[in-house]
Structures are given as C-alpha cells and as structure tokens.
Scaffold this active site. Sequence first.
Site, PDB file in Angstrom:
ATOM      1  CG  HIS A 268     -14.249  -0.339   2.996  1.00 56.24           C
ATOM      2  ND1 HIS A 268     -14.235  -0.524   4.363  1.00 56.24           N
ATOM      3  CD2 HIS A 268     -15.218  -1.172   2.516  1.00 56.24           C
ATOM      4  CE1 HIS A 268     -15.152  -1.400   4.697  1.00 56.24           C
ATOM      5  NE2 HIS A 268     -15.758  -1.814   3.592  1.00 56.24           N
ATOM      6  CB  SER A 269     -12.941  -4.078   1.525  1.00 60.62           C
ATOM      7  OG  SER A 269     -13.079  -5.466   1.418  1.00 60.62           O
ATOM      8  CG  LEU A 270      -9.262  -4.937  -3.667  1.00 60.51           C
ATOM      9  CD1 LEU A 270      -8.131  -5.936  -3.439  1.00 60.51           C
ATOM     10  CD2 LEU A 270      -9.983  -5.223  -4.981  1.00 60.51           C
TER      11      LEU A 270
ATOM     12  CB  ALA B  93      -7.578  -1.289   3.142  1.00 55.95           C
TER      13      ALA B  93
ATOM     14  CB  SER C  65     -12.188   0.741   7.066  1.00 57.19           C
ATOM     15  OG  SER C  65     -12.544   1.176   5.763  1.00 57.19           O
TER      16      SER C  65
END
Length: 261
Positions: free
Chosen positions: A102-104, A106, A130
């Site tokens: 998720h975010s970083l 990902a 995501s």
Amino acid sequence: MTVNDVTSEDAIQRWLPFRAQTGAAADALALFCLPHAGGGASAYRAWQHRLPGVAVLPVQPAGRENRLREPPYERMTPLVADLADVILAEVSGGRRYAVYGHSLGALVSFELLREIRRRGGPAPVHLFVSGCVAPHRSFDDGPPVRGMSSSELVELLRKLGGTPDWLLNDPSVLEMILPAMQADFSVKETYTYYPEPPLDVPITALPSTDDPRAGRELVAAWREQTTGRFDLHTYVGGHFAVFEQAKLTYKHVSEALRAWV
C-alpha cells in the site's frame, strides 16, 4: 547488513514479526504485506485469519514498532536488497507466495519483485497494489516531505488520514514515529524508475476515488507493468480506503488467489 545477518532466524523474525500468528498451515500460500510510509507491520495484523488458505505475513521495515531502535532505510536499493534476502529465504522450499503493498509499500513491492527476478528467484503468483501511482508515471504530489518541519509533516498526515489524532497530538509519540516517516518519504522521493520488461505476474490495483496522492487513472497505469492479467477495483473513499473497507479488500484478494489456495 550482510546476507547472513538479514536471513538469520532472528533477523527474519524482526522482518516478519507476526509469522507465528498466521493461523495457516506452514506450507500455505504466503501473502507478504508491505506498509505505507511511516506504517508498520501492525497495519496488516487484522488481516490474519481473514483470508482462508492464506498465511498473511506483514512486513516490518526498520525504524518502527519492534524495530524502533534500528535506523530506517532512506533509499530504495538497500531496502529491496535486504528484503529480497528475507523473502527468498522464506520461499526457498518452493512455497508459493503473493505480495501486497500500500502506498510506498506498493512501490517497494514492485522493485522487490524486479530484484528477485534479477536474481533468478521464483516469481509470486500475484501482486496487489493500492494507494500508489504506477512507477513509470510522473506525478507532482507537492513539496518534498523529507524537507518538511515536524509541524508540516503532522499537517500532511492529518490531510491523508489513517493516523489517529491522539498520536498526532502526543509529542513523545511523534518523536518516535516521525523519523521513520521522513526516512520512508526519502525512499520515495529519491526513487528513480528505470525501464525493464514488464513483470510476468498478474497485478490487481485498488485505487480510491478521493485519494489525493494516487488518482485512479495513474493507478490504472499499473496495467503496463505486467504481461499477465490485470484487474482494477475502485473504492469510494480516500487514501486508506482499502483498510477502512477491509471486508471488500479481503474479497478482492481472496478472489485473486482462489486458484492457488
């Protein structure tokens, strides 16, 4: 760290602190979950026991929670090099695995899989991303976070959501969490994408309608990073919608992994 340091049982336990609590068989498909900037393994702890046949293994970066006294990584290359050692050690017996970021997390997941591919290691059965713009797409998300003052960083966290107000209002807690946050944003802001062939791994991307740092179109561009199947499921919500609507996330992940469990 040396390879032996990283892949010792003690070190693996630091990277995967909830490994003993998966509730799944030892050979169950492993889902390695990488957190957002400033986040830790506990962000995914609630996911354990929610995905039948899947061993959810939250990843703990240095500099937070059980690794608070370790210096956090500030660059992508050493981070994915050490993490690749851990993942390859965990799947060395032929265990199938998937990765969620998720975010970083990902972006780190993506570079992790490219590092594993360069080493000739086994590919995962699926990659979930995501809250993150596709790595090859440029996006101006504002002033560099690593240059912000503590008060500016706290204000950014308030806008993004996902961090309880009681944490943001406690100076002693901020003293503990902000260094890892700033280091994580340094990883992101110093990152340079270098073209390589797309991954031969199915990708599921999970954008949100009101995410200020990862608009749907830029998340949808992840389809260009795979030669396999690509699925896109859009949430109504902000940057942390995949956690706030956890049951829907479990559904998407379970459906994508059904053939492997």
